[in-house]
Structures are given as structure tokens and as C-alpha cells.
Design an enzyme around this catalytic site. Sequence first.
Site, PDB file in Angstrom:
ATOM      1  N   GLU A  81       0.806  -1.215   0.000  1.00 38.36           N
ATOM      2  CA  GLU A  81       0.000   0.000   0.000  1.00 38.36           C
ATOM      3  C   GLU A  81       0.844   1.271   0.000  1.00 38.36           C
ATOM      4  O   GLU A  81       0.340   2.355  -0.309  1.00 38.36           O
ATOM      5  CB  GLU A  81      -0.929   0.016   1.224  1.00 38.36           C
ATOM      6  CG  GLU A  81      -2.042  -1.007   1.202  1.00 38.36           C
ATOM      7  CD  GLU A  81      -3.127  -0.685   0.193  1.00 38.36           C
ATOM      8  OE1 GLU A  81      -3.091   0.403  -0.414  1.00 38.36           O
ATOM      9  OE2 GLU A  81      -4.013  -1.534  -0.015  1.00 38.36           O
ATOM     10  N   GLU A 112       7.169 -22.151   7.578  1.00 35.79           N
ATOM     11  CA  GLU A 112       7.611 -21.289   8.666  1.00 35.79           C
ATOM     12  C   GLU A 112       8.614 -21.955   9.595  1.00 35.79           C
ATOM     13  O   GLU A 112       9.158 -21.316  10.497  1.00 35.79           O
ATOM     14  CB  GLU A 112       6.412 -20.814   9.490  1.00 35.79           C
ATOM     15  CG  GLU A 112       5.732 -21.913  10.288  1.00 35.79           C
ATOM     16  CD  GLU A 112       4.597 -21.370  11.139  1.00 35.79           C
ATOM     17  OE1 GLU A 112       4.644 -21.576  12.363  1.00 35.79           O
ATOM     18  OE2 GLU A 112       3.677 -20.738  10.591  1.00 35.79           O
TER      19      GLU A 112
END
Length: 272
Positions: A81, A112
Site C-alpha cells: 500500500e 515457517e
Amino acid sequence: MDFVKTTEQDSNYRDLEKMTVNEVLHNINKEDKTVPIAVEKAIPQIEALVAKIVPKLKKGGRLFYIGAGTSGRLGILDASECPPTYGVSDHLVIGLIAGGDQAIRKAVEFAEDSKEQAWEDLSEYDISPLDVVIGIAASGTTPYVIGGLEKCNKNGIITGCITCNEDSPLSQVAEYPVVAVVGPEFVTGSSRMKAGTAQKLILNMISTTAMIQLGRVKGNKMVDMQLSNTKLVDRGTRMLMQELNISREKAEALLHQHKNVRNAIKAYQSGK
């Protein structure tokens, strides 16, 4: 004292499936209201981290977010953004997720669990002491994130973290930890809920404050935003009308000519 994940503790609510829709919604909202309070308590930590980020960015450094699952996606969201909102380079704020881009949409099993992969991912961007790396993990135990920050520390790169458990391994590794303790989730262990909301709020605060400090806001307006759709062109036009006290027609012409609100303001004020 043993480390306890409050984000994994049993929900304060029982028999969720027996609740009416109205009860579920009100109870989720009741829990969500506690999140901003938890974030407020962490403001001194957020301030300390931002104070390290801004000088690095001013010197040409970058801000990296690393995370897995929901945490990784939130980092990517915040990073993605920044260019359209503030007109900065795509390479100024970078979000990395365990498992790579495919993990943005679909979970990648066991991605992960590697303590080495984050550093490998960061190395592809020629990470250096000019940069800052923030590890995001609600649990505070994600190996991908912890391993990444450990390597950064060894290589003289400033590290921060965003987590929702007190005294977590991650908060002990990060030089500038941000800890927002939101407590048990409405659905036990579903840390995309309150923990995710807290992380999103903190990311908003970090990137927005940094961009303001970098001069990417004038007054309270996003004068460097990318004019990538009709809505944003209209917003830019209205900014010019208000700032310069000119007609819509004149504002539209200026925006069309200069392709940027800040540049249009400068050109008009300089008489060019």
C-alpha cells in the site's frame, strides 16, 4: 517463569456453536474493542522502533517485514500500500512471507519452520546495515522469523518485531520489540482475529508515521499518491481545488499536466 502463549489460551467464551448469530457478532465485537487498548500500551515501543526506521530510510535504506501465514500477509499488505498511497518506490518497504509469493493466497505447509529461509530470502535483496527488518509473529515463536532476525543482528542490521505474547522468544531476539498483549482469541488460537487486528494497527502506525516523517504528506493530504484510478484522480482534483482555491476545470488541467498533486501545487504557486 515459563513462557505462556496467551494467544493460544482457551477462549473466554464457551459453546460458540450454540450462540445466535447476533450473540456471536456482539461477542466478537466485544473482544475486538480491547485491541486498541493493547496497542496503546505499546506506543512507547512503537515510537522507539520508528525512531530507528526513519533515519535509515532518509539515508536510502529500506524497511523489510518478514512473517509467516497471516502475519506475513499483513506485512505484504502494508508494504504494497505504500507506493500507491505515498508515491514511493516499490523497493522502499518490502514484505516477505515464508513459502514465497504462493503462500500469500494458500498456506504452504511447514514453510515457517526453517530458521535459515528468511535470511536466504532477505539476501536476495542484498540486505545491508542500511536497512531495518521487522519480524511479525503473533505467537512470537515462528522459526522463520526468529532465525531471520538472529542473522540480521549478527550482520549489524537493526531489528524490530510485532508480537502479541509477553516475553516471547521473538521479543527477546528483536532489538526493538513491539508487544501488544491482546489475550485469548474468541475462537481459541485463531490469531488472525484480535492478534491480527493488533498487528494491522501497528503496521499502519509504523508506515504512516514513517511516511509523514519522510515528507510524503502535506497538511493531512496524500499529495504524492499515484493517480491510478478515477477515484484517486477525483481526490487529487479536489485537493488542488481546496489547496489553491481554484475551479475544478483548472484543477483537472493542472493534474493532467503534472500527473502529481504535489508537483501541480508547486507549479501553480511558482507561476509555471
